[in-house]
Design an enzyme around this catalytic site. Structure first.
Site, PDB file in Angstrom:
ATOM      1  N   GLU A  98      -6.167 -10.833  -1.248  1.00  0.00           N
ATOM      2  CA  GLU A  98      -6.927 -10.648   0.006  1.00  0.00           C
ATOM      3  C   GLU A  98      -8.423 -10.619  -0.289  1.00  0.00           C
ATOM      4  O   GLU A  98      -9.157  -9.761   0.199  1.00  0.00           O
ATOM      5  CB  GLU A  98      -6.498  -9.336   0.694  1.00  0.00           C
ATOM      6  CG  GLU A  98      -5.014  -9.241   0.946  1.00  0.00           C
ATOM      7  CD  GLU A  98      -4.596  -7.992   1.728  1.00  0.00           C
ATOM      8  OE1 GLU A  98      -5.473  -7.299   2.271  1.00  0.00           O
ATOM      9  OE2 GLU A  98      -3.390  -7.728   1.798  1.00  0.00           O
TER      10      GLU A  98
ATOM     11  N   GLU B 159       0.802  -1.230   0.000  1.00  0.00           N
ATOM     12  CA  GLU B 159       0.000   0.000   0.000  1.00  0.00           C
ATOM     13  C   GLU B 159       0.834   1.280   0.000  1.00  0.00           C
ATOM     14  O   GLU B 159       0.589   2.190   0.799  1.00  0.00           O
ATOM     15  CB  GLU B 159      -0.981  -0.028   1.192  1.00  0.00           C
ATOM     16  CG  GLU B 159      -1.891  -1.242   1.153  1.00  0.00           C
ATOM     17  CD  GLU B 159      -2.726  -1.449   2.419  1.00  0.00           C
ATOM     18  OE1 GLU B 159      -2.743  -0.554   3.276  1.00  0.00           O
ATOM     19  OE2 GLU B 159      -3.346  -2.519   2.547  1.00  0.00           O
TER      20      GLU B 159
END
Ligand code: G3I
Length: 385
Positions: free
Chosen positions: A269, A164
């Site tokens: 995910e 991220e």
């Protein structure tokens, strides 16, 4: 192909457990688990929590072993768990996680080395609480990566090296890693990881990358790394989705765009949020929070059948896209095994009852599980791309 995958592929092809047909030939047995169903396409994984690989939650551990051929650690390899204080590493839970994967011959993912969340404040500060110098932070990052990746050298198959690092607009996110070191912290992290385990696959992992601006940001970042000779092996698309986002076209073109870079692409995910939206943003920014209100938690006891069906249709649509890209995707990992475990019960509103995975709170397959298996059964294989 690992022994486990080969076994799963043979099983799926009916070569190990098929039943004899009228002509005495072995008819293919219908796949009954996710790993069997997708054996010819990609690995199917799940994130595990401590209870599952430490022997406390044997039921969902058994389910994980039966259904999945890859695992990710939901929390135990994050900085704050493994390296809570300067010079102090606690590898106990992570050792159990890796041993669990080895015992069951699974593809073992390490998650995650460099992230702005779940990283203790001391990492970025000196003894007086002031930001450390660039050199100090680089040295700390090197020590962390060398210690963690080095410990599991040859045992963890792939690492989410940087997590991220991009903002929704595709630019670099202003985290302490970035502001203290500069944008090149990403390249450094990959080089340090490669130095610690040259055989491990190294990934960049992020959410909301289906949106055009962020997708372009990832493409630009990967191109930059490749031009500098940085050993990046793959891009992880986190896949925190809803019933109506992202669009299937967006997902399709995102996988294609990343595959076009010549790297592995993974869904890392996956989950599908069925509850009313509590914040404007989609994605997975854990800093976002919203207050609890009863209308945001409409099904505290049971998901109505109409919603089960909507979830099943959504998962079927997603897996049809994944299978279209079977040659590009190396793995599809769910962020959890059962609904009971999912982080979606606590984000962005705490204490809701969400239903984002394929197995319910008792570990029973939901209609979405059957829908996904059905998509796999109808798949004609890699030649049909
Ligand atoms: O460590 C404390 C523990 O001491 C305490 O007893 C317990 C009580 O609530 O809380 C524990 O910390 C929680 C931690 O999970 C471990 O269970 C945190 O409050 C909680 O915020 C944290 O949530 C994790 C989240 O990352 C935080 O960043 C989720 O479990 C985990 O699923 C989630 O995973 C992230 C991926 O790593 C990256 N992509 C997004 C994804 C979803 O947010």
């Amino acid at each position: 192909m690992s022994r486990r995958r080969l076994g799963a592929a043979l099983l799926a092809a009916g070569l190990l457990s098929g039943c004899a047909g009228p002509a005495g030939r072995t008819a293919p047995a219908a796949p009954v688990t996710l790993q069997q169903a997708f054996a010819g396409a990609f690995l199917v994984g799940a994130a595990l929590n401590q209870a599952q690989f430490s022997g406390a939650d044997t039921a969902s551990a058994r389910l994980a072993v039966e259904q999945f051929d890859a695992i990710s650690p939901e929390n135990v390899l994050k900085f704050e768990v493994v390296h809570p204080r300067p010079g102090q590493y606690d590898f106990g839970p992570a050792d159990r996680y890796v041993a669990f994967g080895e015992q069951h011959h699974m593809f073992i993912v390490g998650h995650t080395l460099v992230w702005h969340n779940q990283t203790p404040r001391w990492v970025f500060q000196d003894a007086d609480g002031r930001p450390v110098s660039r050199d100090t932070l680089i040295a700390r990052m090197h020590d962390h990566i060398a210690s963690v990746v080095g410990r599991y050298r040859g045992r963890v198959n792939g690492w989410d090296v940087v997590n991220e690092a991009l903002d929704d607009d595709g630019g670099m996110r202003r985290t302490p890693w970035d502001t203290i070191i500069g944008d090149d912290f990403v390249a450094m992290a990959f080089r340090f990881a490669h130095e610690a385990d040259p055989a491990a696959q190294l990934y960049y992992n992020d959410y909301s990358v289906e949106n055009a601006a962020k997708r372009q940001g990832v493409v630009a970042l990967v191109r930059r790394l490749q031009a500098e000779g940085v050993p990046i092996a793959g891009v992880g698309i986190q896949g925190h989705y809803g019933l109506d986002y992202p669009g299937l076209e967006q997902l399709d073109s995102t996988i294609a765009a990343f595959a076009g870079l010549g790297v592995k692409v993974m869904i890392t995910e996956l989950d599908v949020d069925v509850l009313p939206r509590a914040v404007r943003q989609t994605g997975a920014d854990v800093a976002l929070r919203a207050a609890a209100r009863s209308e945001l938690n409409p099904w505290p006891a049971l998901l109505p059948d109409s919603m089960q069906q909507a979830l099943a249709r959504r998962y079927a649509d997603l897996f049809r896209v994944f299978l279209r890209h079977a040659g590009d995707l190396s793995r599809v990992t769910f962020w959890g095994v059962t609904d009971a475990q999912s982080w979606k019960n606590n984000w962005p509103v705490r204490g809701r009852t969400n239903y984002p995975l394929l197995f319910d709170r008792q570990g029973k397959p939901k209609p979405a599980f059957d829908a996904v298996l059905d998509v796999a059964r109808r798949w004609a294989g890699p030649s049909n791309r």
